[in-house]
Design a protein around this motif. Structure first.
Motif, PDB file in Angstrom:
ATOM      1  N   PHE A  38       0.761  -1.223  -0.313  1.00 13.90           N
ATOM      2  CA  PHE A  38       0.252   0.046  -0.457  1.00 13.90           C
ATOM      3  C   PHE A  38       0.836   1.191   0.474  1.00 13.90           C
ATOM      4  O   PHE A  38       1.252   1.764  -1.081  1.00 13.90           O
ATOM      5  CB  PHE A  38      -1.387   0.194   1.381  1.00 13.90           C
ATOM      6  CG  PHE A  38      -1.774   1.495   1.252  1.00 13.90           C
ATOM      7  CD1 PHE A  38      -3.072   1.380   0.430  1.00 13.90           C
ATOM      8  CD2 PHE A  38      -1.602   2.099   2.181  1.00 13.90           C
ATOM      9  CE1 PHE A  38      -3.873   2.343   0.264  1.00 13.90           C
ATOM     10  CE2 PHE A  38      -2.784   3.412   1.439  1.00 13.90           C
ATOM     11  CZ  PHE A  38      -3.151   3.611   0.926  1.00 13.90           C
ATOM     12  N   ILE A  76      -6.513  -5.562  -3.273  1.00 19.12           N
ATOM     13  CA  ILE A  76      -7.062  -4.376  -2.010  1.00 19.12           C
ATOM     14  C   ILE A  76      -8.702  -4.742  -2.287  1.00 19.12           C
ATOM     15  O   ILE A  76      -9.362  -5.089  -2.289  1.00 19.12           O
ATOM     16  CB  ILE A  76      -6.882  -2.995  -2.209  1.00 19.12           C
ATOM     17  CG1 ILE A  76      -4.964  -2.860  -1.398  1.00 19.12           C
ATOM     18  CG2 ILE A  76      -7.576  -2.847  -1.065  1.00 19.12           C
ATOM     19  CD1 ILE A  76      -4.484  -2.222  -1.113  1.00 19.12           C
ATOM     20  N   PRO A 125      -2.014   1.758   6.558  1.00 18.33           N
ATOM     21  CA  PRO A 125      -2.882   0.891   8.217  1.00 18.33           C
ATOM     22  C   PRO A 125      -2.283  -0.884   8.068  1.00 18.33           C
ATOM     23  O   PRO A 125      -1.358  -0.924   7.276  1.00 18.33           O
ATOM     24  CB  PRO A 125      -3.403   0.411   6.086  1.00 18.33           C
ATOM     25  CG  PRO A 125      -2.699   0.268   4.955  1.00 18.33           C
ATOM     26  CD  PRO A 125      -2.185   1.504   5.183  1.00 18.33           C
ATOM     27  N   ILE A 178      -7.643   0.053   5.118  1.00 19.61           N
ATOM     28  CA  ILE A 178      -7.130   1.525   3.970  1.00 19.61           C
ATOM     29  C   ILE A 178      -7.193   2.042   3.340  1.00 19.61           C
ATOM     30  O   ILE A 178      -6.896   2.969   2.750  1.00 19.61           O
ATOM     31  CB  ILE A 178      -6.813  -0.540   2.773  1.00 19.61           C
ATOM     32  CG1 ILE A 178      -5.521  -1.415   3.545  1.00 19.61           C
ATOM     33  CG2 ILE A 178      -6.939   0.410   1.797  1.00 19.61           C
ATOM     34  CD1 ILE A 178      -6.216  -2.318   2.812  1.00 19.61           C
TER      35      ILE A 178
END
Length: 304
Positions: free
Chosen positions: A106, A206, A261, A288
């Motif tokens: 991420f 994701i 996250p 997230i």
């Protein structure tokens, strides 16, 4: 500011597309495992190689590695203390929800398009982060909860670390930097082809993993966990940015990791320590979205 905002909107759209592909049956959650393997074994290492290729090992990078260790140790200890009177499964849930940062899948994809100079600093922090999530954090969780689910020998911990392609790539690039070896531009051109797909694949994955169904009781629990995580994360980000005597780019990088996250390995450990898959999956998904909003807001306010 425009680049940051555009990046955030683009990421949200890619996550939405991934979720819609799953919602309409074009792909399934299990397809995310295939995408994950491509990311972890190919596009993410390529991104790390590009980001680390010209770095010089100095005291700043060593400090960042140490902060990766210290931040995890501090947050998991606080989490265990806050829910010390709850069941061992709930206490472990709080501990793993506070410690561990999703950096490879991420944070690095988020910054690589508009803030690539931060990758070496974020990656250095992630080296310490990895040492904790693959070894130190489960040991602390065992000690504080009374469970013995994460107890492993030193050899097992080292093996787990080097099974991670991103960690192995960090170490390889650090070694090359120590001996003043850089990868030629002709080779980097090929590596960049693989790295260019990292951000899209990470966000699409994701979306495939995104879980939005949860019971009301678990929703209340998740709200408490995430409130604690981001209250501590924002506090840590403020300390990093305003109190550390480091260059601005380093402090910006630390703000981003503080707001990152919940880590993938932390989510897996929640289940291993007796919690429901649906709860940990929902917690990870919502974290997230929250992190994307907070990181975007932080960068805009800090004038990037």
């Amino acid at each position: 500011m425009g680049a940051v905002f555009t990046q955030a909107i683009s990421f949200l759209l890619i996550i939405l597309v991934g979720y819609l592909f799953k919602f309409f049956g074009l792909l399934e959650t299990k397809d995310g495992h295939t995408v994950s393997k491509i990311i972890l074994n190919l596009t993410l290492p390529a991104t790390i190689i590009i980001g680390f290729n010209t770095i010089e090992i100095n005291s700043t990078l060593i400090i960042l590695m140490s902060l990766g260790l210290l931040a995890n140790f501090l947050l998991i200890t606080i989490g265990g203390f806050l829910w010390r009177k709850k069941s061992s499964a709930d206490q472990a849930l709080m501990m793993f929800s506070q410690a561990g940062y999703n950096i490879g899948n991420f944070t690095i994809p988020f910054v690589q398009g508009f803030f690539p100079q931060a990758i070496p600093f974020i990656g250095s922090f992630d080296t310490g982060n990895a040492l904790m999530i693959f070894g130190g954090t489960p040991l602390l969780a065992d000690k504080m909860t009374g469970q013995k689910r994460g107890t492993r020998g030193v050899k097992d911990v080292i093996f787990s670390l080097f099974r991670s392609p991103s960690f192995s790539t960090y170490i390889a690039m650090i070694i090359l930097a120590l001996v003043n070896i850089t990868i030629p531009e002709s080779v980097l051109g090929v590596v960049e082809l693989f790295a260019s797909g990292n951000a899209f694949l990470s966000m699409f994955m994701i979306g495939l993993y995104l879980e939005l169904a949860i019971s009301r009781v678990d929703l209340v629990k998740v709200a408490k966990l995430l409130f604690t995580r981001y209250a501590l994360g924002i506090s840590l980000a403020l300390i990093f940015y305003f109190l550390l005597p480091l260059p601005k780019i380093v402090r910006l990088s630390l703000v981003l990791v503080a707001l990152a996250p919940v880590g993938t390995v932390s989510t897996i450990n929640m289940v291993a320590y007796g919690n429901k898959t649906s709860l940990s999956g929902f917690l990870s998904s919502i974290s997230i979205i929250i992190s994307l909003l907070l990181m975007t807001t932080a960068l805009i306010f800090m004038g990037l």
